[in-house]
Write an enzyme that holds these catalytic residues in place. Structure first.
Site, PDB file in Angstrom:
ATOM      1  CE1 TYR A 157      -3.709   1.980   0.279  1.00  0.00           C
ATOM      2  CE2 TYR A 157      -2.919   3.356   2.493  1.00  0.00           C
ATOM      3  CZ  TYR A 157      -3.939   3.246   1.004  1.00  0.00           C
ATOM      4  OH  TYR A 157      -4.603   3.754   0.945  1.00  0.00           O
TER       5      TYR A 157
HETATM    6  N1  LIG Z   1     -10.521   6.578   4.046  1.00  0.00           N
HETATM    7  C1  LIG Z   1      -8.771   6.541   4.332  1.00  0.00           C
HETATM    8  O1  LIG Z   1      -8.641   6.758   5.616  1.00  0.00           O
HETATM    9  C2  LIG Z   1      -7.841   6.530   2.764  1.00  0.00           C
HETATM   10  C3  LIG Z   1      -7.125   7.288   3.752  1.00  0.00           C
HETATM   11  C4  LIG Z   1      -5.937   7.145   2.351  1.00  0.00           C
HETATM   12  C5  LIG Z   1      -6.330   7.411   1.433  1.00  0.00           C
HETATM   13  N2  LIG Z   1      -7.664   6.841   0.755  1.00  0.00           N
HETATM   14  C6  LIG Z   1      -7.420   6.202  -0.039  1.00  0.00           C
HETATM   15  O2  LIG Z   1      -9.069   6.747  -0.926  1.00  0.00           O
HETATM   16  C7  LIG Z   1      -9.642   6.027  -1.674  1.00  0.00           C
HETATM   17  C8  LIG Z   1     -10.675   5.778  -1.758  1.00  0.00           C
HETATM   18  O3  LIG Z   1     -10.636   5.062  -0.219  1.00  0.00           O
HETATM   19  P1  LIG Z   1     -11.806   4.635   0.756  1.00  0.00           P
HETATM   20  O4  LIG Z   1     -12.047   4.578   1.759  1.00  0.00           O
HETATM   21  O5  LIG Z   1     -13.686   5.514  -0.205  1.00  0.00           O
HETATM   22  O6  LIG Z   1     -12.366   3.591   0.624  1.00  0.00           O
HETATM   23  P2  LIG Z   1     -13.636   2.763  -0.119  1.00  0.00           P
HETATM   24  O7  LIG Z   1     -13.169   0.749  -0.424  1.00  0.00           O
HETATM   25  O8  LIG Z   1     -14.604   3.522   0.553  1.00  0.00           O
HETATM   26  O9  LIG Z   1     -13.654   2.785  -1.747  1.00  0.00           O
HETATM   27  C9  LIG Z   1     -12.657   2.270  -2.687  1.00  0.00           C
HETATM   28  C10 LIG Z   1     -14.304   1.412  -4.119  1.00  0.00           C
HETATM   29  O10 LIG Z   1     -12.901   1.608  -4.263  1.00  0.00           O
HETATM   30  C11 LIG Z   1     -13.050   0.348  -5.394  1.00  0.00           C
HETATM   31  N3  LIG Z   1     -12.386  -0.581  -6.527  1.00  0.00           N
HETATM   32  C12 LIG Z   1     -11.510  -1.203  -5.472  1.00  0.00           C
HETATM   33  N4  LIG Z   1     -10.545  -2.356  -6.412  1.00  0.00           N
HETATM   34  C13 LIG Z   1     -10.941  -1.962  -7.452  1.00  0.00           C
HETATM   35  C14 LIG Z   1     -10.768  -1.868  -9.473  1.00  0.00           C
HETATM   36  N5  LIG Z   1     -10.071  -2.857  -9.246  1.00  0.00           N
HETATM   37  N6  LIG Z   1     -10.864  -0.842  -9.414  1.00  0.00           N
HETATM   38  C15 LIG Z   1     -12.266  -0.878  -9.704  1.00  0.00           C
HETATM   39  N7  LIG Z   1     -12.778  -0.019  -8.919  1.00  0.00           N
HETATM   40  C16 LIG Z   1     -11.584  -0.565  -7.690  1.00  0.00           C
HETATM   41  C17 LIG Z   1     -14.235  -0.753  -4.640  1.00  0.00           C
HETATM   42  O11 LIG Z   1     -15.135  -1.245  -5.195  1.00  0.00           O
HETATM   43  C18 LIG Z   1     -14.664   0.894  -3.581  1.00  0.00           C
HETATM   44  O12 LIG Z   1     -16.031   0.838  -3.786  1.00  0.00           O
HETATM   45  C19 LIG Z   1      -7.978   5.183  -2.063  1.00  0.00           C
HETATM   46  O13 LIG Z   1      -7.502   4.791  -3.512  1.00  0.00           O
HETATM   47  C20 LIG Z   1      -7.566   4.543  -0.671  1.00  0.00           C
HETATM   48  O14 LIG Z   1      -6.077   3.730  -0.970  1.00  0.00           O
HETATM   49  C21 LIG Z   1      -8.423   5.947   1.934  1.00  0.00           C
END
Ligand SMILES: NC(=O)c1ccc[n+]([C@@H]2O[C@H](COP(=O)([O-])OP(=O)(O)OC[C@H]3O[C@@H](n4cnc5c(N)ncnc54)[C@H](O)[C@@H]3O)[C@@H](O)[C@H]2O)c1
Length: 171
Positions: A157
């Protein structure tokens, strides 16, 4: 209630990972502020629910790690959005395994990098021609502080998100 009601009036967006979390929230905000969005996500069932919730113009179930599917989705999205893709929010991502590096499964490493890093590249590569053709484009690639600082036991990650930061700076 939105702070900037017409900020995205006349604008169109593709939001990956749009069925959940940050992607869905970003899409809802763009629509609330006058834009039209197409949601891309791996989870077809969640996409249907998110589309109704957000008011999406169109949804496409796909794996962002599949460059051919991404290219086809960009074409279909532009068609659904009257030839324009003004904005890309690349939010699709996974965490993968959280274990020390010596125990880290190779399959998990590959899948995380394929989605979080390669997928972001495929999406940018596919939408940029539409932005250039229309003379306007904004891209938000969602990285993480893990890519800046490194998270313990999350080597894939952290590495993938560091890659996103570097790639985005090079755009
Ligand atoms: N939530 C946090 O605290 C946080 C912090 C820093 C960064 N992020 C980043 O923000 C982004 C969104 O995170 P989130 O918390 O909303 O996650 P989440 O799991 O709620 O949403 C991610 C979405 O991506 C989709 N997904 C996963 N693999 C996929 C693929 N191969 N093709 C198409 N869609 C796919 C999932 O089905 C899901 O709907 C991510 O890139 C995550 O790394 C999140």
């Amino acid at each position: 209630m939105s702070a900037y009601r017409d900020r995205f009036a006349g604008r169109t967006a593709v939001v990956t990972g749009g069925a959940s979390g940050l992607g869905k929230a970003a899409a809802a905000r763009i629509v609330a502020e006058g834009g039209r969005v197409v949601l891309w996500d791996l989870n077809a069932q969640a996409l249907t629910a998110a589309a109704a919730e957000v008011g999406a113009a169109h949804v496409i179930a796909l794996d962002v790690a599949d460059p051919d599917a991404v290219a086809a989705a960009a074409e279909a999205s532009a068609q659904a959005l009257d030839g324009r893709i003004d904005i890309l929010v690349a939010s699709a991502g996974i965490t993968g395994a959280t274990v020390p590096v010596q125990d880290f499964p190779v399959d998990s490493w590959k899948r995380v990098v394929d989605i979080n890093l390669n997928g972001v590249f495929y999406c940018c590569r596919a939408v940029v021609p539409f932005m250039l053709a229309n003379g306007y484009g904004r891209i938000v690639n969602v990285a993480s502080v893990a890519g800046k600082e490194g998270n313990p036991n999350a080597s894939a990650y952290s590495a993938s998100k560091a890659g996103v930061i570097g790639f985005t700076k090079s755009l």
